[in-house]
Design a protein around this motif. Sequence first.
Motif, PDB file in Angstrom:
ATOM      1  N   PHE A   1       0.791  -1.279   0.102  1.00  0.00           N
ATOM      2  CA  PHE A   1      -0.081  -0.070  -0.125  1.00  0.00           C
ATOM      3  C   PHE A   1       0.930   1.203   0.016  1.00  0.00           C
ATOM      4  O   PHE A   1       0.683   2.316  -0.687  1.00  0.00           O
ATOM      5  CB  PHE A   1      -0.892  -0.179   1.300  1.00  0.00           C
ATOM      6  CG  PHE A   1      -1.761   1.192   1.355  1.00  0.00           C
ATOM      7  CD1 PHE A   1      -2.955   1.448   0.774  1.00  0.00           C
ATOM      8  CD2 PHE A   1      -1.366   2.295   2.226  1.00  0.00           C
ATOM      9  CE1 PHE A   1      -3.677   2.572   0.924  1.00  0.00           C
ATOM     10  CE2 PHE A   1      -1.878   3.430   2.468  1.00  0.00           C
ATOM     11  CZ  PHE A   1      -3.152   3.667   1.765  1.00  0.00           C
ATOM     12  N   ALA A   2       2.061   1.021   0.820  1.00  0.00           N
ATOM     13  CA  ALA A   2       2.713   2.494   0.874  1.00  0.00           C
ATOM     14  C   ALA A   2       3.526   2.618  -0.535  1.00  0.00           C
ATOM     15  O   ALA A   2       3.490   3.877  -1.195  1.00  0.00           O
ATOM     16  CB  ALA A   2       3.774   2.230   2.101  1.00  0.00           C
ATOM     17  N   ALA A   3       3.956   1.647  -1.215  1.00  0.00           N
ATOM     18  CA  ALA A   3       4.589   1.885  -2.410  1.00  0.00           C
ATOM     19  C   ALA A   3       3.630   2.382  -3.526  1.00  0.00           C
ATOM     20  O   ALA A   3       4.152   3.115  -4.180  1.00  0.00           O
ATOM     21  CB  ALA A   3       5.314   0.440  -2.871  1.00  0.00           C
ATOM     22  N   GLN A   4       2.526   1.660  -3.208  1.00  0.00           N
ATOM     23  CA  GLN A   4       1.220   2.312  -4.363  1.00  0.00           C
ATOM     24  C   GLN A   4       0.901   3.659  -4.239  1.00  0.00           C
ATOM     25  O   GLN A   4       0.450   4.327  -5.129  1.00  0.00           O
ATOM     26  CB  GLN A   4       0.127   1.110  -4.190  1.00  0.00           C
ATOM     27  CG  GLN A   4      -0.854   1.245  -5.287  1.00  0.00           C
ATOM     28  CD  GLN A   4      -1.738   0.114  -5.204  1.00  0.00           C
ATOM     29  OE1 GLN A   4      -1.944  -0.915  -4.294  1.00  0.00           O
ATOM     30  NE2 GLN A   4      -2.857  -0.011  -5.789  1.00  0.00           N
ATOM     31  N   ASN A   5       0.845   4.154  -2.780  1.00  0.00           N
ATOM     32  CA  ASN A   5       0.279   5.435  -2.671  1.00  0.00           C
ATOM     33  C   ASN A   5       1.376   6.583  -1.927  1.00  0.00           C
ATOM     34  O   ASN A   5       0.804   7.330  -1.597  1.00  0.00           O
ATOM     35  CB  ASN A   5      -0.803   5.289  -1.793  1.00  0.00           C
ATOM     36  CG  ASN A   5      -1.812   4.166  -2.529  1.00  0.00           C
ATOM     37  OD1 ASN A   5      -2.858   4.944  -3.021  1.00  0.00           O
ATOM     38  ND2 ASN A   5      -1.989   3.005  -1.871  1.00  0.00           N
ATOM     39  N   TRP A   6       2.589   6.230  -2.154  1.00  0.00           N
ATOM     40  CA  TRP A   6       3.584   6.965  -1.491  1.00  0.00           C
ATOM     41  C   TRP A   6       3.516   8.426  -1.670  1.00  0.00           C
ATOM     42  O   TRP A   6       3.793   9.262  -1.002  1.00  0.00           O
ATOM     43  CB  TRP A   6       5.133   6.444  -1.846  1.00  0.00           C
ATOM     44  CG  TRP A   6       6.082   7.054  -0.984  1.00  0.00           C
ATOM     45  CD1 TRP A   6       7.163   7.743  -1.367  1.00  0.00           C
ATOM     46  CD2 TRP A   6       6.034   6.586   0.458  1.00  0.00           C
ATOM     47  NE1 TRP A   6       7.834   7.915  -0.123  1.00  0.00           N
ATOM     48  CE2 TRP A   6       7.362   7.414   0.868  1.00  0.00           C
ATOM     49  CE3 TRP A   6       5.243   6.168   1.457  1.00  0.00           C
ATOM     50  CZ2 TRP A   6       7.746   7.399   2.176  1.00  0.00           C
ATOM     51  CZ3 TRP A   6       5.790   6.109   2.844  1.00  0.00           C
ATOM     52  CH2 TRP A   6       6.896   6.944   3.122  1.00  0.00           C
ATOM     53  N   GLU A   7       3.365   8.917  -2.894  1.00  0.00           N
ATOM     54  CA  GLU A   7       3.225  10.220  -3.428  1.00  0.00           C
ATOM     55  C   GLU A   7       2.108  10.986  -2.552  1.00  0.00           C
ATOM     56  O   GLU A   7       2.253  12.446  -2.524  1.00  0.00           O
ATOM     57  CB  GLU A   7       3.114  10.351  -4.888  1.00  0.00           C
ATOM     58  CG  GLU A   7       4.289   9.811  -5.847  1.00  0.00           C
ATOM     59  CD  GLU A   7       5.480  10.474  -5.215  1.00  0.00           C
ATOM     60  OE1 GLU A   7       5.483  11.725  -5.026  1.00  0.00           O
ATOM     61  OE2 GLU A   7       6.476   9.656  -5.506  1.00  0.00           O
ATOM     62  N   THR A   8       0.967  10.314  -2.386  1.00  0.00           N
ATOM     63  CA  THR A   8      -0.187  11.027  -1.701  1.00  0.00           C
ATOM     64  C   THR A   8      -0.297  10.847  -0.122  1.00  0.00           C
ATOM     65  O   THR A   8      -0.931  11.560   0.463  1.00  0.00           O
ATOM     66  CB  THR A   8      -1.437  10.419  -2.086  1.00  0.00           C
ATOM     67  OG1 THR A   8      -1.482   9.292  -1.996  1.00  0.00           O
ATOM     68  CG2 THR A   8      -1.366  10.694  -3.810  1.00  0.00           C
ATOM     69  N   LEU A   9       0.624  10.213   0.462  1.00  0.00           N
ATOM     70  CA  LEU A   9       0.631   9.852   1.787  1.00  0.00           C
ATOM     71  C   LEU A   9       1.419  11.018   2.642  1.00  0.00           C
ATOM     72  O   LEU A   9       2.413  11.436   2.174  1.00  0.00           O
ATOM     73  CB  LEU A   9       1.354   8.466   2.214  1.00  0.00           C
ATOM     74  CG  LEU A   9       0.494   7.152   1.667  1.00  0.00           C
ATOM     75  CD1 LEU A   9       1.343   6.148   1.972  1.00  0.00           C
ATOM     76  CD2 LEU A   9      -0.806   7.383   2.284  1.00  0.00           C
ATOM     77  N   PRO A  10       1.116  11.341   4.106  1.00  0.00           N
ATOM     78  CA  PRO A  10       1.727  12.146   4.685  1.00  0.00           C
ATOM     79  C   PRO A  10       3.071  11.263   5.234  1.00  0.00           C
ATOM     80  O   PRO A  10       2.931  10.000   5.360  1.00  0.00           O
ATOM     81  CB  PRO A  10       0.821  12.360   5.773  1.00  0.00           C
ATOM     82  CG  PRO A  10       0.022  11.161   5.917  1.00  0.00           C
ATOM     83  CD  PRO A  10      -0.157  10.958   4.442  1.00  0.00           C
TER      84      PRO A  10
END
Length: 503
Positions: free
Chosen positions: A107-116
Motif C-alpha cells: 500500500f505504501a509503495a502504491q500510494n507513496w506520493e499522496t501519503l503524509p
Amino acid sequence: MTQTDRPETQSEAQSEVVRPEARSPRGFQDRRGHDLSVERQLIVRVSEVYERWGFEALETPAFEYVDALGKFLPDTDRPNEGVLALEDDDDQWMALRYDHTAPLARFAAQNWETLPKPFRRYAYGPVWRNEKPGPGRFREFWQCDADTVGSDRPEADAEIIAMAVEGLGAAGLDNGQSVIRVSNRKLFDGLFDAAGITDANQRLTALRAVDKYDRLGIEGVRLLLGEGRLDESGDYTKGANMPVGLIDSIEAFLSSAEQPGLSRSGVLDAIAGVGAGLGAAGEAALKELSAIDRALNAMGVAEDAVKFDPTIVRGLEYYTATVFEAELLLETRDEKGRPMRFGSIGGGGRYDDLVARFTGQTVPATGFSFGVSRLASALKAAGKTTEGRARGPVVVIVFSDDDMQHYLDAVAELRNAGIPAELYLGRAGMKAQFKYADRRNAPAAVILGGDEIAAGEVTIKDLDAGRAQAANIADNEAWKAARPGQMKVARSALVETIRGIIE
C-alpha cells in the motif's frame, strides 16, 4: 420381476447416502459470543491506544498477490510455503495475507506520493498461515498492528515499543505480567561479517536457529547452527552449517547479558564486552539500541517493562535492524490444569527494505503486532478473563398469536431504549421459553399474558436474581412458591424496570 430387479425404496436409497462428517479444519476454530467479545474488547482497547498516539486506521484486502507478500513460487505447482494460496482466472497466484506488514508495504509503495510522511497507520483483522497448529497457535487468527513508515530515527522504534507497553496494559495486563524484549539483528550481521559468512540463506537459517533459544536452550541452538537437530518426534531440522568457531562466538554473545538485574544500558555494556567480533554492523546496532534506551527513559518506560535481550531475533525474513518481542510472564495452565509456558504474545521490529521491493528505493519502517487471538488465549489460560456465556438479550415471552402486537410493541420499546431484546419466535410452550431465555443468558424475561394486558401491567422475571436465589433454595416446591426474581409492574415502567435489572 426378480427380487434383484425391483426398484429401491425411498428408505433404502436414503440409507446409502454418504454424509460428510461435521468437523472443523485443523488450526481453525468456531467461536461464540463470549470468546468473540473478549477479542473485540482487546481490539477496541488496543486501537484506542494506537489512535491516542496518532496512528490512522487502514484496512487492506484479505488477498494479496503472492509476489507482493514476498512469498515466491517454490515449484511449478503452487506457492505452499507458509501461505494459503489460489490461482486466479488470469493465471496469477493470490494468497491470503499472512500478516498486516507486507500488505502495508504494498500500500505504501502504491500510494507513496499522496501519503503524509512519515505515514503512521494501524490495522486489525484476521491473517492466515499454512503452518502446523498448536496450543494457542492457529492457522487463522487476528492481529492488531501499528507501524511508522518513512522514519529511520531510533526514536520511532522507541515510540512503537513504548506504545506496545501501554497497549499491553490496556489489554488487561498489570505491571510485571509481561515484558518486551528488544535486540538488533545487526549484532548478528557483525558476527557473520567477521566470520566471512555471506550467504543470505545460511544467515537466515542461523537467525531462525537463535530464535528457538527460549525453547531449545543453547544446546539445541548449537545443533541447529551446526549440522542439524533431530527432535523428540523424529523430525530432522537441517542446520546452518556454521563454523565451530562462529558457533562458540554466538554462544558467548547470547550468554553475555544473562546476569540477573542488568539495566538496559548494562546489557549494552555486557554485549560490547564480547570483543571486537561485533564489527561495524554490531557497533551500529549498539548505537541504535543506546538511542532507543535514552528515548524510553525520556518517556518513562520502566526497566522491567522493556529489557534488552540479544537472544531476540524474530523469525520473519524482512526484519533488518531493531526487533522486539512481547512475552507473557503470567502463570498459565492448559485445559487440564497443567502449567504451560505461553511465550510470545506479540512482536515486531524494523524492516527498512520491504517497501523497496516495489520501488527500488529504501523506505525505512518499523512496527509492532499484537497477536489478538493468541493474547486472548493467553489471558484465558492465565485466568484473566471471566469464564461463562456472553450476556444475552431480554426475552419477550409469547403466549398467543392474538396478542402478537403487544409483544412486538414491548420488544420494539426495549430496543429503542438501547436495551438488547428479542421476541421468542419458536413454537414451544412457556416452560420451554423460560429454558430458552436461560440458555441465552438473558438478564430478564418479559411476560405479557391476558391478565397483564387487561390490567395495563407486565410481569418481569429477573433471571439473574432468580439464578442467585435458586442456588440457596434446595426444595423445588419452595422455589416455585417463592417465585424468585419475579415482579409485576405497570406496563409504562417496563423500560425503567429492565434497565434497573441490567445496571
